[in-house]
Design an enzyme around this catalytic site. Structure first.
Site, PDB file in Angstrom:
ATOM      1  N   ASN A  76     -17.544   5.077  18.918  1.00 28.59           N
ATOM      2  CA  ASN A  76     -17.442   3.932  18.025  1.00 28.59           C
ATOM      3  C   ASN A  76     -16.376   4.192  16.961  1.00 28.59           C
ATOM      4  O   ASN A  76     -16.333   5.255  16.345  1.00 28.59           O
ATOM      5  CB  ASN A  76     -18.809   3.706  17.368  1.00 28.59           C
ATOM      6  CG  ASN A  76     -18.769   2.639  16.303  1.00 28.59           C
ATOM      7  OD1 ASN A  76     -18.023   1.670  16.396  1.00 28.59           O
ATOM      8  ND2 ASN A  76     -19.592   2.814  15.269  1.00 28.59           N
ATOM      9  N   ALA A  97     -16.216  -0.100  -0.344  1.00 37.00           N
ATOM     10  CA  ALA A  97     -17.063   0.232  -1.488  1.00 37.00           C
ATOM     11  C   ALA A  97     -17.288   1.725  -1.666  1.00 37.00           C
ATOM     12  O   ALA A  97     -17.795   2.163  -2.699  1.00 37.00           O
ATOM     13  CB  ALA A  97     -18.417  -0.471  -1.353  1.00 37.00           C
ATOM     14  N   GLY A  98     -16.891   2.517  -0.681  1.00 38.12           N
ATOM     15  CA  GLY A  98     -17.201   3.946  -0.712  1.00 38.12           C
ATOM     16  C   GLY A  98     -16.484   4.714  -1.815  1.00 38.12           C
ATOM     17  O   GLY A  98     -15.403   4.336  -2.260  1.00 38.12           O
ATOM     18  N   LYS A 115     -11.103   5.673  -3.320  1.00 32.89           N
ATOM     19  CA  LYS A 115     -10.473   6.167  -2.092  1.00 32.89           C
ATOM     20  C   LYS A 115      -9.500   5.164  -1.491  1.00 32.89           C
ATOM     21  O   LYS A 115      -8.387   5.521  -1.089  1.00 32.89           O
ATOM     22  CB  LYS A 115     -11.542   6.531  -1.056  1.00 32.89           C
ATOM     23  CG  LYS A 115     -10.956   7.014   0.265  1.00 32.89           C
ATOM     24  CD  LYS A 115     -12.023   7.463   1.243  1.00 32.89           C
ATOM     25  CE  LYS A 115     -12.839   6.342   1.781  1.00 32.89           C
ATOM     26  NZ  LYS A 115     -13.697   6.756   2.922  1.00 32.89           N
ATOM     27  N   ALA A 169      36.447   7.242 -16.227  1.00 34.60           N
ATOM     28  CA  ALA A 169      35.462   8.318 -16.143  1.00 34.60           C
ATOM     29  C   ALA A 169      34.959   8.691 -17.532  1.00 34.60           C
ATOM     30  O   ALA A 169      35.702   8.681 -18.512  1.00 34.60           O
ATOM     31  CB  ALA A 169      36.078   9.531 -15.465  1.00 34.60           C
ATOM     32  N   HIS A 176      27.494  10.163  -4.719  1.00 35.45           N
ATOM     33  CA  HIS A 176      26.710  11.360  -5.022  1.00 35.45           C
ATOM     34  C   HIS A 176      26.292  11.428  -6.489  1.00 35.45           C
ATOM     35  O   HIS A 176      26.973  10.943  -7.386  1.00 35.45           O
ATOM     36  CB  HIS A 176      27.470  12.642  -4.660  1.00 35.45           C
ATOM     37  CG  HIS A 176      28.949  12.578  -4.871  1.00 35.45           C
ATOM     38  ND1 HIS A 176      29.826  12.278  -3.849  1.00 35.45           N
ATOM     39  CD2 HIS A 176      29.709  12.746  -5.970  1.00 35.45           C
ATOM     40  CE1 HIS A 176      31.072  12.281  -4.321  1.00 35.45           C
ATOM     41  NE2 HIS A 176      31.022  12.549  -5.610  1.00 35.45           N
ATOM     42  N   GLN A 197     -20.824  -4.671  -3.967  1.00 40.09           N
ATOM     43  CA  GLN A 197     -22.004  -3.991  -3.438  1.00 40.09           C
ATOM     44  C   GLN A 197     -22.456  -3.000  -4.512  1.00 40.09           C
ATOM     45  O   GLN A 197     -21.899  -1.907  -4.647  1.00 40.09           O
ATOM     46  CB  GLN A 197     -21.682  -3.262  -2.124  1.00 40.09           C
ATOM     47  CG  GLN A 197     -22.907  -2.629  -1.472  1.00 40.09           C
ATOM     48  CD  GLN A 197     -22.551  -1.753  -0.270  1.00 40.09           C
ATOM     49  OE1 GLN A 197     -21.411  -1.294  -0.136  1.00 40.09           O
ATOM     50  NE2 GLN A 197     -23.514  -1.502   0.607  1.00 40.09           N
ATOM     51  N   TYR A 233      16.224   1.144 -18.897  1.00 37.78           N
ATOM     52  CA  TYR A 233      14.866   1.131 -19.456  1.00 37.78           C
ATOM     53  C   TYR A 233      14.884   1.417 -20.948  1.00 37.78           C
ATOM     54  O   TYR A 233      15.495   2.385 -21.412  1.00 37.78           O
ATOM     55  CB  TYR A 233      14.015   2.183 -18.732  1.00 37.78           C
ATOM     56  CG  TYR A 233      12.591   2.279 -19.210  1.00 37.78           C
ATOM     57  CD1 TYR A 233      11.730   1.190 -19.112  1.00 37.78           C
ATOM     58  CD2 TYR A 233      12.097   3.466 -19.747  1.00 37.78           C
ATOM     59  CE1 TYR A 233      10.414   1.276 -19.538  1.00 37.78           C
ATOM     60  CE2 TYR A 233      10.780   3.573 -20.173  1.00 37.78           C
ATOM     61  CZ  TYR A 233       9.939   2.469 -20.065  1.00 37.78           C
ATOM     62  OH  TYR A 233       8.640   2.565 -20.492  1.00 37.78           O
ATOM     63  N   GLU A 254     -25.664   7.974  17.362  1.00 39.94           N
ATOM     64  CA  GLU A 254     -24.987   8.941  16.499  1.00 39.94           C
ATOM     65  C   GLU A 254     -25.145  10.357  17.041  1.00 39.94           C
ATOM     66  O   GLU A 254     -26.104  10.666  17.768  1.00 39.94           O
ATOM     67  CB  GLU A 254     -25.536   8.860  15.069  1.00 39.94           C
ATOM     68  CG  GLU A 254     -25.336   7.507  14.396  1.00 39.94           C
ATOM     69  CD  GLU A 254     -23.878   7.104  14.326  1.00 39.94           C
ATOM     70  OE1 GLU A 254     -23.011   7.979  14.146  1.00 39.94           O
ATOM     71  OE2 GLU A 254     -23.589   5.890  14.448  1.00 39.94           O
TER      72      GLU A 254
END
Length: 442
Positions: A180, A16-17, A28, A402, A340, A83, A364, A165
């Site tokens: 931790n 959730a950060g 993130k 070609a 190539h 959250q 495409y 901490e």
């Protein structure tokens, strides 16, 4: 070796950060390593703990929730919960309580920004947790410089007494090198009530997941730590620099794995190969090759230098992908050369096919946004500077001259040409020079 848990396993992944230090509009956990988002790597690490049991995950989303949920919809065993307010890691886990209401077994807690976690490590942790009949097992790591991490404080019997901490640690606790990592195994029926009893009486006003250790001690529960062998697996991604660090670690691990399996990597420093790529023995990877996404490359191939695989590529045995060749969504048969300066996308090439220099597969349509596929059967030979305009099918042993632009199917053993007639203008160069000289004299 496959792991068969004695109990059911579920996971809660915290995603959730916001990731402020990433300086990005993208959530993130959707930043990618080798084209796979961080949270995807965590989900798959958990899913692959066992080949016998399907492990379901609850992913707690917050910032960019819609984007994260859209990506995770590809995973059938993932459920997302929101959250709305980020009130701490303990609060985040509590968002999953309804999804785990009647569950009995082991719950893994992990963070969605730890893409280096390995299934084998999580498996060992689950085994350790079950074998020792722990209520809470926290994954810990030993760092020579543990500054900034929560310290694992052990009791005399070796169990975990607390996680302290950095800002709260006294001088003695700051000397502790075991820290931790934020990964836990919980005996869910024993520990689930802790998430309703956590307090937020701290400077941040948040509900901390680490507080379940002190809760467990108060309730006479068994809290242990599982010390991970390779601390780099626990690297959390909070910045672009850490993203690059994690990418380099995965790359290095993959190259070593391939070399151990009989693949020659001429220059590991300039070569990047995704963890999802498999390569057969005696294949040689030349410098400045970048192989991304999921791919399968056979035995005795030569790849590079300066080759680029963009994903979903299969190359058969004894084939050559050469200088400045780009491949995407393509099947390349055995004993086939794409030597190539060519692009092969959305195409299937048979065995003993030769693709001349500068050949482009035009796949495409920029107006309809559609991609079409081309198929070249065994023995097809395409001359240099040709364009294969999809959709097109060339049957066995077709020879393309070609410079041709191929827009139609061709039958077996045909010669296919698409050129304007060559014209010659004698003395043209000399006449042009004479004209220039006259202008100069004027």
């Amino acid at each position: 070796m496959s792991f068969k848990s004695k109990t059911n396993i579920r996971a809660v992944i915290l995603a959730a950060g916001k990731g402020t230090r990433m300086k990005s509009q993208k959530p993130k956990v959707l930043h990618e390593i080798f084209s796979k988002p961080l949270v995807g790597r965590v989900v798959e690490a958990i899913e692959n703990i066992s080949k016998e049991d399907e492990i379901k995950s609850v992913v707690v989303v917050g910032h960019g929730a819609d984007e994260v949920e859209k990506y995770l919809s590809k995973y059938k065993n993932v459920t997302c919960v929101l959250q709305k307010e980020q009130l701490g890691t303990g609060h985040a886990v509590s968002m999953a309580l309804d999804e785990l209401k009647n569950f009995k077994g082991t719950v893994i807690i992990a963070c969605g920004d730890t893409p280096l976690l390995k299934s084998a490590t999580l498996k060992k942790m689950c085994e350790y947790h079950e074998e020792h009949n722990a209520d809470v097992t926290v994954m810990s790591a030993v760092f020579e410089n543990p500054f900034g991490y929560g310290r694992i404080v052990r009791a005399q019997d070796g169990s975990v007494e607390a996680i302290v901490e950095q800002k709260d640690a006294n001088d003695e606790q700051k000397t502790i090198k075991e820290v931790n990592t934020g990964v836990y195994c919980l005996k869910w029926e024993s520990v689930k009530n802790s998430f309703k009893e956590l307090k937020n009486n701290n400077s941040q006003g948040e509900y901390y997941l680490t507080d379940i250790i002190s809760w467990a001690r108060q309730k006479k529960k068994k809290a242990l730590s599982f010390v991970i062998e390779d601390a780099s697996e626990t690297l959390g991604i909070n910045s672009r620099y850490q993203l690059a660090q994690a990418t380099e670690i995965l790359k290095t691990q993959k190259l070593k794995e391939l070399m151990d399996e009989g693949v020659t990597i001429i220059d590991p420093q300039s070569t990047s190969i995704s963890p999802e790529t498999t390569i057969g023995e005696d294949t040689i990877i030349y410098p400045n090759t970048y192989i991304n996404g999921e791919n399968k490359i056979g035995r005795n191939c030569k790849i590079g230098p300066f080759s680029h695989f963009r994903g979903n590529v299969e190359v058969g045995d004894c084939s050559k992908i050469g200088n400045f060749v780009e491949l995407k969504n393509a099947v390349i048969g055995s004993h086939t050369n794409v030597s190539h300066l060519s692009y092969v996308g959305d195409a299937s090439l048979g065995s003993n096919v030769n693709i001349g220099a500068g050949t482009i597969f035009a796949n495409y349509n920029s107006i309809t946004k559609e991609k079409k596929k081309s198929t070249l059967a065994n023995g097809v030979s395409v001359g240099s500077n040709a364009v294969i305009v999809a959709p097109v099918e060339l049957e066995e042993n077709v020879f393309v001259g070609a410079g041709s632009v191929i827009t139609k199917d061709a039958r077996k053993d045909s010669l296919v040409l698409s050129r304007s007639a060559q014209k010659e203008y004698p003395q043209w160069v000399e006449k042009q020079k004479n004209l220039l000289n006259k202008k100069g004299e004027e």
